[in-house]
Design an enzyme around this catalytic site. Structure first.
Site, PDB file in Angstrom:
ATOM      1  N   TRP A  98       0.815  -1.215   0.000  1.00  0.00           N
ATOM      2  CA  TRP A  98       0.000   0.000   0.000  1.00  0.00           C
ATOM      3  C   TRP A  98       0.843   1.257   0.000  1.00  0.00           C
ATOM      4  O   TRP A  98       0.491   2.249  -0.669  1.00  0.00           O
ATOM      5  CB  TRP A  98      -1.001  -0.018   1.158  1.00  0.00           C
ATOM      6  CG  TRP A  98      -2.111  -0.983   0.893  1.00  0.00           C
ATOM      7  CD1 TRP A  98      -2.328  -2.183   1.516  1.00  0.00           C
ATOM      8  CD2 TRP A  98      -3.123  -0.859  -0.111  1.00  0.00           C
ATOM      9  NE1 TRP A  98      -3.420  -2.803   0.959  1.00  0.00           N
ATOM     10  CE2 TRP A  98      -3.932  -2.026  -0.042  1.00  0.00           C
ATOM     11  CE3 TRP A  98      -3.432   0.106  -1.060  1.00  0.00           C
ATOM     12  CZ2 TRP A  98      -5.028  -2.242  -0.875  1.00  0.00           C
ATOM     13  CZ3 TRP A  98      -4.517  -0.099  -1.913  1.00  0.00           C
ATOM     14  CH2 TRP A  98      -5.300  -1.259  -1.809  1.00  0.00           C
ATOM     15  N   ASP A 134      -1.231   6.463   6.486  1.00  0.00           N
ATOM     16  CA  ASP A 134      -2.375   5.680   5.990  1.00  0.00           C
ATOM     17  C   ASP A 134      -2.731   4.652   7.051  1.00  0.00           C
ATOM     18  O   ASP A 134      -2.080   3.622   7.174  1.00  0.00           O
ATOM     19  CB  ASP A 134      -1.994   4.995   4.679  1.00  0.00           C
ATOM     20  CG  ASP A 134      -3.111   4.084   4.163  1.00  0.00           C
ATOM     21  OD1 ASP A 134      -4.160   3.968   4.840  1.00  0.00           O
ATOM     22  OD2 ASP A 134      -2.924   3.484   3.089  1.00  0.00           O
ATOM     23  N   LYS A 160     -12.233  -1.225   6.570  1.00  0.00           N
ATOM     24  CA  LYS A 160     -11.541  -2.255   7.336  1.00  0.00           C
ATOM     25  C   LYS A 160     -11.905  -2.177   8.821  1.00  0.00           C
ATOM     26  O   LYS A 160     -12.438  -3.116   9.379  1.00  0.00           O
ATOM     27  CB  LYS A 160     -10.031  -2.124   7.126  1.00  0.00           C
ATOM     28  CG  LYS A 160      -9.650  -2.387   5.662  1.00  0.00           C
ATOM     29  CD  LYS A 160      -8.182  -2.174   5.388  1.00  0.00           C
ATOM     30  CE  LYS A 160      -7.866  -2.237   3.904  1.00  0.00           C
ATOM     31  NZ  LYS A 160      -8.073  -3.554   3.286  1.00  0.00           N
TER      32      LYS A 160
END
Lengths: 354, 354
Positions: free
Chosen positions: A100, A166, A190
């Site tokens: 990511w 993030d 999530k």
């Protein structure tokens, strides 16, 4: 059969929240309509929005000098929004520790100068000394919990430029000093709520310098000025995220989540480490508490594990397609019983197949 | 008390769809989890996504040379995405006939050269002769149904450049020849589903020319290549929109919606025109079938109407804050009974207050 859902995202939401959302699905607060059928500018919805923000502020102890924004588009939208809003004419430093953070840097390339430092080593653990000199950047971006790889950076890196994180897969999972960050962002799907919403916590003094070509829906200053209602927000996702915030408060707040998450992850890693059948080769200091990856000795057996687990009510344990093996995503909403059920199954599977 | 919800958006969804979504809210297709808790890449979700697209293609008779994209962010996101993807080095022509077409042009200014032609006249009706010469533009943008103003352009304008239409408040409301358009887009929250989703129907040969600074979540070619799953889509909004498409099919398709919408709007306009108490001054040819605006002779009475209607179960009839008065948004999901209930109330209110 009791089902436990280990999906990495969209992930399971707290069972209590889902039951209560189902109950009021057609009739929100006796209005005779669903919360998703009312105007975002109605008094009733404004109360939902404000309460969600206040509860998130309480849970994360967010100082007043930070704006809390509820935006469209998930974390990928923020991969663009961050450079558009914060990069200016300078350079951004991206620390790489998994899929990511690499993807975030690749998107940022479109909008200006990006410097990358890869913290991953041949030997497995991250080498934090590779962070190097961090002065003079518009911002330093990192991803504290890499969902795909199951790798985490638990300590906040000490940097000399505004720090951007993030936290899509770890927000609200453990206590955090928000004041160490310039910006924290998270796709909701999530650890917060349904897909289609991103939460952005940003120091207000950083706003107002956006690239003139910033699309309105990604403009932080505009979102702040309009209380995230410049356009119709994803109202149901915002509402349900607010219900999750209330639930976390009822459970005892982030401290209680942290303790439970530690217990859940420890149980699973201890079982894996005690076994010579399952393995996880990530150095202990960098293991994720949210996404526990493990492998068997051959790929056919991995596939069989996933298939038989699914049949036993343990859902979505297949690892990310880039990594293979298994991944148990055990965010806040996963109860301890789910971990015990997984370990029980792992024991049975080992006896049958070793 | 039966409640009818006239909100302009987020608007009411079909009652049958909402009931069935509530029933399977915790247990989608016997999976033991919600549809919003499963991976967008799971076989079960892929089936949801594909079925939604196919049903939309069937309903609108969308030719194969068009891509159908399910994107984050509502119509405001598309205000940016359209120039980013289609403007290139050319000029775009924006026809102005109300608040939303003006807003779309203002956002497009950020990304390149915009020419505006205002079709509104002092006298009220639109003057379509003001469209003028339309050759040589990258695209011509218009908004066939202006939600705020209750003004519609029912005939597709004849233009000599690719035609782009914001159909947020009228998509699926009447039959349409998609082949006349280069691009049709709609925020979902009026006539399709929950807020946070935009539907884009775009001729494939127009893709691939995006500005290099197009954020990934707004890039049409990328969305097409990845079946709108470059990032996690707003899965619940997509699912529920798909349920609405199925419902429209069951009702007899867009032709049946069109007939019912005509009946609903005609009943309301005929009542308003026959009254000297209520008024709507939009020329008959340009009246919206979706958003019926009306006014009383003073503003205090407007407020009283809205308040008493609310108490009688007729919700969200207040006009947009830019326009005042009343607005009844009567999209596909509004049953004829709702119109009758509104007219009955209007009669009673007139008797009491004239």
């Amino acid at each position: 059969m009791t089902v436990y859902n280990f999906c990495a995202g969209p992930a399971m939401l707290p069972a209590d929240v889902m039951r209560s959302a189902q109950q009021e699905f057609l009739n929100y607060q006796q209005l005779g309509v669903s919360v998703m059928e009312i105007s975002h500018r109605s008094a009733e919805y404004m109360a939902v929005a404000e309460e969600a923000e206040q509860n998130l502020r309480d849970l994360m102890v967010i100082p007043d000098e930070y704006a809390v924004l509820f935006m469209h588009g998930g974390a990928r939208g923020q991969f663009s929004a961050i450079p558009l809003n914060l990069l200016g004419q300078g350079e951004a430093l991206y620390l790489l520790n998994g899929q990511w953070s690499v993807a975030a840097a690749n998107e940022a390339d479109k909008f200006g100068a990006v410097v990358r430092r890869d913290l991953r080593t041949e030997q497995g653990p991250l080498d934090l000394s590779l962070i190097g000199d961090t002065a003079g950047f518009s911002y330093v971006h990192y991803c504290p919990n890499e969902t795909v790889d199951g790798v985490a950076m638990h300590d906040i890196p000490q940097v000399d430029s505004p720090l951007v994180a993030d936290m899509s897969s770890c927000i609200l999972g453990r206590e955090l000093d928000v004041s160490k960050f310039a910006l924290i962002y998270a796709g909701a799907q999530k650890n917060v709520g349904p897909a289609g919403l991103a939460i952005v916590i940003v120091r207000k003094d950083l706003l107002g310098q956006a690239d003139p070509k910033t699309p309105a829906i990604l403009d932080y200053a505009l979102a702040q000025k309009t209380d995230s209602m410049y356009n119709t927000p994803p109202t149901f996702a915002w509402y349900l995220s607010g219900e999750v915030f209330k639930w976390i408060k009822q459970q005892g707040g982030v401290a209680a989540m942290q303790q439970r998450n530690r217990t859940k992850a420890d149980a699973l890693y201890q079982f894996i480490d005690a076994s010579d059948f399952y393995r996880n080769e990530i150095a202990a200091d960098f293991r994720s508490e949210m996404n526990v990856t493990f492998q068997l000795h051959d790929d056919e057996l991995n596939k069989r594990f996933v298939r038989e687990a699914e049949a036993a009510g343990l859902k979505a344990l297949e690892g990310h397609r880039m990594v293979g093996g298994m991944r148990a995503s055990i965010y806040n909403a996963m109860p301890l019983e789910g971990i015990h059920a997984l370990i029980d199954f792992m024991e049975r599977f080992e006896k049958a197949h070793r």
